[in-house]
Every structure is written in C-alpha cells, then in structure tokens.
Motif scaffolding. Structure first.
Motif, PDB file in Angstrom:
ATOM      1  N   PRO A 226      -2.923  70.206 -36.728  1.00  0.00           N
ATOM      2  CA  PRO A 226      -1.619  70.230 -36.681  1.00  0.00           C
ATOM      3  C   PRO A 226      -1.042  69.228 -35.461  1.00  0.00           C
ATOM      4  CG  PRO A 226      -2.463  72.221 -35.898  1.00  0.00           C
ATOM      5  CD  PRO A 226      -3.736  71.540 -36.547  1.00  0.00           C
ATOM      6  N   VAL A 227      -0.249  68.258 -35.475  1.00  0.00           N
ATOM      7  CA  VAL A 227       0.295  67.621 -34.585  1.00  0.00           C
ATOM      8  C   VAL A 227       1.843  67.737 -34.715  1.00  0.00           C
ATOM      9  CG1 VAL A 227       0.480  65.443 -33.432  1.00  0.00           C
ATOM     10  CG2 VAL A 227      -1.553  66.151 -34.391  1.00  0.00           C
ATOM     11  N   VAL A 228       2.431  68.269 -33.998  1.00  0.00           N
ATOM     12  CA  VAL A 228       3.989  68.322 -33.909  1.00  0.00           C
ATOM     13  C   VAL A 228       4.682  67.254 -33.092  1.00  0.00           C
ATOM     14  CG1 VAL A 228       6.178  70.035 -33.484  1.00  0.00           C
ATOM     15  CG2 VAL A 228       3.652  70.940 -34.407  1.00  0.00           C
ATOM     16  N   VAL A 229       5.613  66.678 -33.638  1.00  0.00           N
ATOM     17  CA  VAL A 229       6.420  65.874 -33.127  1.00  0.00           C
ATOM     18  C   VAL A 229       7.954  66.110 -32.860  1.00  0.00           C
ATOM     19  CG1 VAL A 229       6.598  63.020 -32.842  1.00  0.00           C
ATOM     20  CG2 VAL A 229       4.972  64.114 -34.190  1.00  0.00           C
ATOM     21  N   GLY A 230       8.267  65.890 -31.497  1.00  0.00           N
ATOM     22  CA  GLY A 230       9.647  66.193 -31.389  1.00  0.00           C
ATOM     23  C   GLY A 230      10.467  64.844 -30.681  1.00  0.00           C
ATOM     24  N   THR A 231      11.784  64.939 -30.694  1.00  0.00           N
ATOM     25  CA  THR A 231      12.422  63.582 -30.275  1.00  0.00           C
ATOM     26  C   THR A 231      13.109  63.885 -28.859  1.00  0.00           C
ATOM     27  OG1 THR A 231      14.431  64.519 -31.216  1.00  0.00           O
ATOM     28  CG2 THR A 231      13.055  62.771 -32.720  1.00  0.00           C
ATOM     29  N   LEU A 232      13.148  64.874 -28.429  1.00  0.00           N
ATOM     30  CA  LEU A 232      13.677  65.274 -26.997  1.00  0.00           C
ATOM     31  C   LEU A 232      12.662  66.194 -26.182  1.00  0.00           C
ATOM     32  CD1 LEU A 232      16.556  65.592 -29.036  1.00  0.00           C
ATOM     33  CD2 LEU A 232      17.215  65.109 -26.178  1.00  0.00           C
TER      34      LEU A 232
ATOM     35  N   VAL B  76      -1.323  69.987 -31.000  1.00  0.00           N
ATOM     36  CA  VAL B  76      -0.828  69.080 -30.144  1.00  0.00           C
ATOM     37  C   VAL B  76       0.758  69.006 -30.236  1.00  0.00           C
ATOM     38  CG1 VAL B  76      -0.647  66.693 -29.719  1.00  0.00           C
ATOM     39  CG2 VAL B  76      -2.830  67.597 -30.429  1.00  0.00           C
ATOM     40  N   PHE B  77       1.428  68.957 -29.250  1.00  0.00           N
ATOM     41  CA  PHE B  77       2.948  68.505 -29.332  1.00  0.00           C
ATOM     42  C   PHE B  77       3.147  67.515 -28.564  1.00  0.00           C
ATOM     43  CE2 PHE B  77       6.933  68.587 -27.496  1.00  0.00           C
ATOM     44  CZ  PHE B  77       7.768  69.144 -28.373  1.00  0.00           C
ATOM     45  N   ILE B  78       4.017  66.281 -29.237  1.00  0.00           N
ATOM     46  CA  ILE B  78       4.285  65.194 -28.725  1.00  0.00           C
ATOM     47  C   ILE B  78       5.715  64.848 -28.622  1.00  0.00           C
ATOM     48  CG2 ILE B  78       4.004  62.502 -29.133  1.00  0.00           C
ATOM     49  CD1 ILE B  78       1.681  63.136 -30.913  1.00  0.00           C
ATOM     50  N   SER B  79       6.262  64.311 -27.427  1.00  0.00           N
ATOM     51  CA  SER B  79       7.577  64.077 -27.213  1.00  0.00           C
ATOM     52  C   SER B  79       7.563  63.001 -25.887  1.00  0.00           C
ATOM     53  CB  SER B  79       8.302  65.123 -27.005  1.00  0.00           C
ATOM     54  OG  SER B  79       8.429  65.511 -25.585  1.00  0.00           O
ATOM     55  N   MET B  80       8.798  62.177 -25.886  1.00  0.00           N
ATOM     56  CA  MET B  80       9.033  61.718 -24.714  1.00  0.00           C
ATOM     57  C   MET B  80       9.213  62.608 -23.604  1.00  0.00           C
ATOM     58  SD  MET B  80      12.631  60.077 -25.115  1.00  0.00           S
ATOM     59  CE  MET B  80      12.442  59.763 -27.019  1.00  0.00           C
ATOM     60  N   GLY B  81       8.965  62.241 -22.431  1.00  0.00           N
ATOM     61  CA  GLY B  81       9.386  62.760 -21.110  1.00  0.00           C
ATOM     62  C   GLY B  81      10.850  63.075 -20.787  1.00  0.00           C
ATOM     63  N   PRO B  82      11.431  63.450 -19.838  1.00  0.00           N
ATOM     64  CA  PRO B  82      12.859  63.782 -19.726  1.00  0.00           C
ATOM     65  C   PRO B  82      13.668  62.602 -19.789  1.00  0.00           C
ATOM     66  CG  PRO B  82      11.607  64.831 -17.763  1.00  0.00           C
ATOM     67  CD  PRO B  82      10.718  64.103 -18.591  1.00  0.00           C
ATOM     68  N   GLY B  83      14.859  62.796 -20.319  1.00  0.00           N
ATOM     69  CA  GLY B  83      15.622  61.370 -20.698  1.00  0.00           C
ATOM     70  C   GLY B  83      15.634  61.164 -22.011  1.00  0.00           C
TER      71      GLY B  83
ATOM     72  N   ILE C  25       9.869  67.897 -35.830  1.00  0.00           N
ATOM     73  CA  ILE C  25      10.896  68.892 -35.407  1.00  0.00           C
ATOM     74  C   ILE C  25      12.119  68.065 -35.700  1.00  0.00           C
ATOM     75  CG2 ILE C  25      11.989  70.100 -33.624  1.00  0.00           C
ATOM     76  CD1 ILE C  25       9.104  70.478 -32.249  1.00  0.00           C
ATOM     77  N   PRO C  26      13.196  68.682 -36.603  1.00  0.00           N
ATOM     78  CA  PRO C  26      14.413  67.817 -36.798  1.00  0.00           C
ATOM     79  C   PRO C  26      15.250  68.375 -35.376  1.00  0.00           C
ATOM     80  CG  PRO C  26      14.208  70.089 -38.170  1.00  0.00           C
ATOM     81  CD  PRO C  26      12.822  69.836 -37.261  1.00  0.00           C
ATOM     82  N   ARG C  27      16.095  67.436 -35.265  1.00  0.00           N
ATOM     83  CA  ARG C  27      17.088  67.668 -34.265  1.00  0.00           C
ATOM     84  C   ARG C  27      18.214  68.290 -34.880  1.00  0.00           C
ATOM     85  NH1 ARG C  27      19.740  63.291 -30.012  1.00  0.00           N
ATOM     86  NH2 ARG C  27      21.531  64.579 -29.164  1.00  0.00           N
ATOM     87  N   ILE C  28      18.541  69.604 -34.504  1.00  0.00           N
ATOM     88  CA  ILE C  28      19.634  70.217 -35.318  1.00  0.00           C
ATOM     89  C   ILE C  28      20.660  70.916 -34.211  1.00  0.00           C
ATOM     90  CG2 ILE C  28      20.127  72.277 -36.559  1.00  0.00           C
ATOM     91  CD1 ILE C  28      17.701  71.703 -38.376  1.00  0.00           C
ATOM     92  N   SER C  29      21.784  70.656 -34.225  1.00  0.00           N
ATOM     93  CA  SER C  29      22.878  71.591 -33.329  1.00  0.00           C
ATOM     94  C   SER C  29      24.045  71.689 -34.098  1.00  0.00           C
ATOM     95  CB  SER C  29      22.811  70.331 -32.193  1.00  0.00           C
ATOM     96  OG  SER C  29      24.063  71.145 -31.426  1.00  0.00           O
ATOM     97  N   PHE C  30      24.668  72.893 -33.712  1.00  0.00           N
ATOM     98  CA  PHE C  30      26.236  72.968 -34.081  1.00  0.00           C
ATOM     99  C   PHE C  30      26.945  73.195 -32.931  1.00  0.00           C
ATOM    100  CE2 PHE C  30      23.551  74.035 -37.696  1.00  0.00           C
ATOM    101  CZ  PHE C  30      24.374  73.619 -38.821  1.00  0.00           C
ATOM    102  N   ALA C  31      26.482  72.865 -31.843  1.00  0.00           N
ATOM    103  CA  ALA C  31      27.203  72.903 -30.609  1.00  0.00           C
ATOM    104  C   ALA C  31      27.651  71.446 -30.147  1.00  0.00           C
ATOM    105  CB  ALA C  31      26.339  73.533 -29.455  1.00  0.00           C
TER     106      ALA C  31
ATOM    107  N   PRO D  12       7.107  56.167 -36.440  1.00  0.00           N
ATOM    108  CA  PRO D  12       5.715  55.551 -36.296  1.00  0.00           C
ATOM    109  C   PRO D  12       4.706  56.572 -35.719  1.00  0.00           C
ATOM    110  CG  PRO D  12       7.196  54.710 -34.628  1.00  0.00           C
ATOM    111  CD  PRO D  12       8.111  55.438 -35.555  1.00  0.00           C
ATOM    112  N   ILE D  13       5.141  57.453 -34.912  1.00  0.00           N
ATOM    113  CA  ILE D  13       4.138  58.698 -34.154  1.00  0.00           C
ATOM    114  C   ILE D  13       3.556  59.361 -35.444  1.00  0.00           C
ATOM    115  CG2 ILE D  13       3.745  60.623 -32.569  1.00  0.00           C
ATOM    116  CD1 ILE D  13       5.572  59.245 -30.793  1.00  0.00           C
ATOM    117  N   LEU D  14       4.433  59.982 -36.287  1.00  0.00           N
ATOM    118  CA  LEU D  14       4.120  60.416 -37.305  1.00  0.00           C
ATOM    119  C   LEU D  14       3.159  59.843 -38.462  1.00  0.00           C
ATOM    120  CD1 LEU D  14       7.578  62.123 -38.058  1.00  0.00           C
ATOM    121  CD2 LEU D  14       5.672  63.679 -37.521  1.00  0.00           C
TER     122      LEU D  14
END
Length: 356
Positions: A121-127, A209-216, A248-254, A233-235
C-alpha cells in the motif's frame, strides 16, 4: 536575479546538525534565517553571512525566510561524503549524494533484480501537512509495522527543512525517509519515483509508504498550475510497479476559496484528468450537509466510475495526534480550525489498516 544581503549572526535558536534556526541583523533589523550546515558549513554568533533574502521580500508564506548562501567568516570547506550523483544540478549549490542506484552503491543490484511491489500500500498526498495525521493514526493502529516516507521535489528540496519529518522520526512514527529527484537529505537518496518505490520495499522493508512533497506548495489559481498535480503521475507509477495506489483527497470546509470547498478542485482535476489508472480514494464521513457536497462533487465529476471510493468513519484523528504530543497546521489552520482536512489523511491510514 535573486536578492542578496549581508547580515551578522546575532543568535542561534536551534541546531540539530541538519538545520540551524538563527537570527541575523541586517542594517539594524533582526530577521529569522536558516542555515543548512551540510551545505554551507557551521555558523556561530558573530559570523558575517551572505543571505538569500528573496522570499522575505516577496512576502511568501511557507519558505518566507532568509537562507544562508555562504558564511563569509568560514569560506572554504573540503568535499565530504560519498557518491557521484548530483542534486541541485548545475547550480552554484549543487551537492553530491550517495544515490542507492549508483554503480558503486551496495544496493545497486537490488534494482536489477526487482520484480514487483507485490501490492504494497502506497498512500499519496498533495500537501506536506497530510503527513503527520496519517503517520499518527497509522502507527497507533500498527505500532510494529514499518512506515516509510518518500519526499518528492515538488516543494522544499532539503528534507532538513521539514520539522514534521524530523519530529516523526524522533518519535518512531516514521521508520525511514527517502528523497528523490532534486529533493535530498533522506536516509536513502534516489534519482526518481520508480527507484524510490523500489527502495522503500526492497531496502527499507516498508509495510506501508506515504508520499508527498516537503513543506510548501506552488499554486496559481489555474486548473493545472500547481505542484500538487504530481499526485497523478506518482499514482500511475505505483500501479505500474505492482503497488496499491491510494490517494488522499484534499478536503476542507474552512478554506474561504470556493474552489477548495469540499473536495478541492486540485484533487478533482487529478482524479478526473491526470491519473491514468483507477485508484482507491478513502473519503471521511462528515455531517449530512458536508457529505452531500462531497458526494455531489464525486457524482458530477464521475469519480466513482473511474476510481474505488470508500467511505470511512473516523472520529479518532485528534486523539491520535495528541497521543504523540504532535501539532498540526495547514495553510495557517490547526485541527480545530480545519478538522476535515486532517481527518482526510488520518482516514487513509484507517482504510489501509482495515482493508489489507
């Protein structure tokens, strides 16, 4: 042209051998600055330093600090370390790394013998801010399993800049780190996402595994102009190597911007147009009103026809974060101010634990 200024080091707030949090005086004003000792050498109070002041002058958010280019009182240094692969290539700051793929690396043959990720399992985030809630929940549910963090070069390039990664490693919530592309400083250095994934499985022995960019993150308000688009492309790469791609979907109500309300337009673009394979997308169950917004977005964009959407009940995120004494913040908002965002990352950890 970057902006450069000369300043005097007046205080050293924190040093850990990888990142120096310092204060510098420039023309009578005190500023926060960072020094990477593995690149620019050690600094001490009283040293005169040449600084890149561009980000501060642009009033940037993440990364809006001064950075030491050179210690003018400690100009020369000898080459250290091993390896022949360069990162920050063809710039005045290029550094050599001991890349695991290098022909002189003890791991070189691993890549020739590799066959498959075998459903890892490889989880990919955006932030980057998705990392902490994911790791906290995953390790609390799976204390004896190895979690590896792969940092992309979509934002900060030195992993040293990530306070989150350092804290999670210190607490044992991340077992190993990998940096690829022009990102550097991980426990393992790789050239691209494919070899980074192979390294996670075959060398770091990851269970997940968790994948994302660094801060920023860079965003422009346009449909395709954001660095988080790398999630697509990572997926695809995970699927190509026989892994299990989970997004991971980016979800927010704030967020006050309509394009980021519910499922962010960034995530919708990636899931609808960019990623070429079907992936697993865990969606947290929220209130009836918020669920209705999210489900309408999924239906309108036909995301459920292309991907496997799984709804996850999750009321444990804050408890998991607090149990390790961690703090979370994204876009200036903490858990109480934007709980849905952090729940989304935590729910991915619950999902891969319950669906093996």
């Amino acid at each position: 042209m970057l902006s450069r200024k000369i300043g005097d080091v007046v205080e050293i707030k924190k040093q850990n051998g990888q990142l120096d949090d310092i204060r510098v005086e420039i023309k009578g004003e005190i500023f926060r600055a960072y020094n990477y000792p593995k690149m620019t050498g050690e600094v001490k109070v009283g040293d005169k330093v040449l600084l890149n002041t561009t980000a501060v002058e642009l009033s940037l958010g993440t990364g809006g600090y001064h950075y030491v280019i050179s210690n003018l009182d400690n100009m020369e240094a000898d080459l250290e370390g091993q390896g022949h692969i360069m990162k920050l290539r063809y710039t005045p700051m290029q550094v050599r790394v001991d890349s695991v793929e290098d022909h002189e690396s003890k791991y070189h043959d691993v890549f020739e013998k590799f066959e498959t990720l075998d459903g890892m399992p490889v989880v990919v985030g955006t932030l980057h801010s998705m990392l902490t809630p994911f790791a906290a929940t995953y390790k609390r549910l799976n204390p004896n399993k190895k979690l590896v963090y792969i940092m992309t070069d979509g934002a900060a390039l030195p992993i040293y800049f990530s306070m989150n990664a350092a804290t999670l490693k210190d607490k044992g919530l991340i077992d190993s780190t990998i940096t690829f592309g022009n990102a550097f400083g991980g426990d393992y250095e790789c050239i691209n996402i494919y070899t980074a994934l192979i390294t996670a499985k075959e060398i770091a022995k990851a269970d997940a595994v968790f994948i994302s960019m660094g801060p920023g993150i860079a965003g422009t308000g346009t449909k395709y102009g954001f660095t988080g688009i790398e999630q697509g492309p990572i997926l695809d790469a995970i699927s190509k190597l026989g892994g299990r791609p989970i997004a991971i979907p980016r979800i927010s109500f704030a967020d006050m911007r309509d394009r980021h309300r519910g499922i962010s337009h960034h995530s919708i673009t990636i899931f609808d147009e960019i990623v070429n394979v079907g992936v697993e997308i865990p969606i947290t169950i929220y209130s009836e009103e918020k669920d209705s917004i999210i489900k309408n977005q999924i239906k309108e964009n036909k995301l459920d026809e292309k991907h496997k959407i799984e709804y996850i009940k999750n009321n444990r995120t804050k408890e998991d974060i607090d149990s390790y004494g961690l703090k979370v913040k994204s876009m200036g908002r903490n858990y109480e101010q934007d709980s849905e965002f952090f729940d989304s990352a935590s729910s991915a950890a619950i999902y891969i634990t319950e669906n093996k």
